[in-house]
Design a protein around this motif. Structure first.
Motif, short mmCIF file in Angstrom:
data_model
loop_
_atom_site.label_atom_id
_atom_site.label_comp_id
_atom_site.label_asym_id
_atom_site.label_seq_id
_atom_site.Cartn_x
_atom_site.Cartn_y
_atom_site.Cartn_z
N ILE A 1 0.87 -1.17 0.00
CA ILE A 1 0.00 0.00 0.00
C ILE A 1 0.91 1.22 0.00
O ILE A 1 1.69 1.42 0.93
CB ILE A 1 -0.90 0.03 1.25
CG1 ILE A 1 -1.79 -1.22 1.28
CG2 ILE A 1 -1.74 1.31 1.27
CD1 ILE A 1 -2.51 -1.42 2.59
N THR A 2 0.84 2.01 -1.06
CA THR A 2 1.64 3.22 -1.14
C THR A 2 0.79 4.40 -0.72
O THR A 2 -0.27 4.64 -1.29
CB THR A 2 2.16 3.44 -2.57
OG1 THR A 2 2.91 2.28 -2.97
CG2 THR A 2 3.04 4.67 -2.65
N LEU A 3 1.25 5.12 0.27
CA LEU A 3 0.53 6.28 0.78
C LEU A 3 1.12 7.55 0.21
O LEU A 3 2.34 7.70 0.16
CB LEU A 3 0.62 6.34 2.31
CG LEU A 3 0.06 5.16 3.07
CD1 LEU A 3 0.36 5.31 4.55
CD2 LEU A 3 -1.42 5.03 2.84
N LEU A 4 0.25 8.45 -0.18
CA LEU A 4 0.67 9.78 -0.59
C LEU A 4 0.04 10.75 0.39
O LEU A 4 -1.18 10.88 0.44
CB LEU A 4 0.21 10.10 -2.02
CG LEU A 4 0.39 11.56 -2.46
CD1 LEU A 4 1.87 11.94 -2.47
CD2 LEU A 4 -0.23 11.78 -3.82
N VAL A 5 0.87 11.37 1.20
CA VAL A 5 0.39 12.36 2.15
C VAL A 5 0.78 13.70 1.57
O VAL A 5 1.96 14.01 1.41
CB VAL A 5 1.01 12.16 3.55
CG1 VAL A 5 0.51 13.21 4.51
CG2 VAL A 5 0.69 10.76 4.05
N ALA B 1 -2.54 7.74 13.01
CA ALA B 1 -3.53 6.97 12.25
C ALA B 1 -2.93 5.65 11.78
O ALA B 1 -3.58 4.60 11.86
CB ALA B 1 -4.03 7.79 11.07
N LEU B 2 -1.69 5.68 11.29
CA LEU B 2 -1.04 4.45 10.84
C LEU B 2 -0.86 3.48 12.00
O LEU B 2 -0.99 2.26 11.83
CB LEU B 2 0.31 4.76 10.20
CG LEU B 2 0.26 5.48 8.85
CD1 LEU B 2 1.65 5.85 8.38
CD2 LEU B 2 -0.46 4.64 7.82
N GLY B 3 -0.58 4.01 13.17
CA GLY B 3 -0.42 3.17 14.35
C GLY B 3 -1.69 2.45 14.75
O GLY B 3 -1.65 1.43 15.44
N LYS B 4 -2.84 2.95 14.31
CA LYS B 4 -4.12 2.32 14.64
C LYS B 4 -4.54 1.27 13.62
O LYS B 4 -5.52 0.56 13.82
CB LYS B 4 -5.20 3.39 14.77
CG LYS B 4 -4.98 4.28 15.98
CD LYS B 4 -6.08 5.30 16.12
CE LYS B 4 -5.81 6.15 17.36
NZ LYS B 4 -6.89 7.09 17.62
N LEU B 5 -3.80 1.16 12.53
CA LEU B 5 -4.13 0.14 11.53
C LEU B 5 -3.79 -1.23 12.09
O LEU B 5 -2.85 -1.39 12.87
CB LEU B 5 -3.32 0.36 10.25
CG LEU B 5 -3.70 1.53 9.37
CD1 LEU B 5 -2.69 1.67 8.22
CD2 LEU B 5 -5.10 1.38 8.81
N PRO B 6 -4.51 -2.26 11.65
CA PRO B 6 -4.13 -3.62 12.02
C PRO B 6 -2.71 -3.91 11.52
O PRO B 6 -2.29 -3.40 10.48
CB PRO B 6 -5.15 -4.50 11.29
CG PRO B 6 -6.30 -3.59 10.99
CD PRO B 6 -5.72 -2.22 10.84
N LEU C 1 -2.02 -4.69 7.79
CA LEU C 1 -2.09 -3.54 6.88
C LEU C 1 -0.90 -2.62 7.08
O LEU C 1 -0.30 -2.13 6.12
CB LEU C 1 -3.38 -2.75 7.10
CG LEU C 1 -4.66 -3.36 6.58
CD1 LEU C 1 -5.85 -2.48 6.93
CD2 LEU C 1 -4.59 -3.55 5.08
N ARG C 2 -0.53 -2.36 8.32
CA ARG C 2 0.61 -1.48 8.62
C ARG C 2 1.89 -2.02 8.01
O ARG C 2 2.71 -1.27 7.48
CB ARG C 2 0.73 -1.32 10.14
CG ARG C 2 1.61 -0.19 10.54
CD ARG C 2 1.56 0.15 12.01
NE ARG C 2 1.73 -0.98 12.89
CZ ARG C 2 0.83 -1.40 13.78
NH1 ARG C 2 -0.32 -0.78 13.91
NH2 ARG C 2 1.05 -2.44 14.53
#
Length: 116
Positions: A82-86, A103-108, A111-112
């Motif tokens: 998963i490529t994130l563009l912030v 927010a990323l820390g709250k992903l399962p 997914l992280r």
């Protein structure tokens, strides 16, 4: 900002100077440029902190057709990275530095682990 401001200070008035404000509140750079702009294009119908009497046109956020075509598409590749563009800057950069890692820390974990 520098090329637009430089052109105006040198007396270059044509073509018209049009700036785009992508936020709901006029940003600092555009606040400076708005004094020299002929038109301010906006992403929102209402933008806070616009100069009194500024000529505006609601254009929405310009998005390339290839990106707009993806609207509503689901993502069905569960094993791919998963490529994130912030995207942001200016006053938004500080918020991203706090919000995105949280927010990323709250992903399962599965997914992280796939985020790049």
């Amino acid at each position: 900002m520098p090329p637009l401001l430089g052109a105006r200070l040198l007396g270059r008035t044509h073509p018209a100077l049009i700036i785009h404000e992508g936020n709901a509140v006029l940003g600092k750079a555009n606040a400076v440029l708005s004094r020299f702009a002929d038109v301010i294009a906006t992403s929102f119908p209402s933008v806070a902190k616009l100069p009194i009497g500024a000529r505006t046109v609601f254009t929405g956020m310009p998005v390339r057709p290839a990106i707009a075509a993806l609207a509503g598409e689901g993502w069905t590749a569960p094993d791919q990275t998963i490529t994130l563009l912030v995207w942001g800057g200016s006053l938004g950069a500080g918020v991203f530095a706090k919000v995105v890692p949280a927010a990323l820390g709250k992903l399962p974990e599965d997914l992280r682990a796939r985020c790049a």
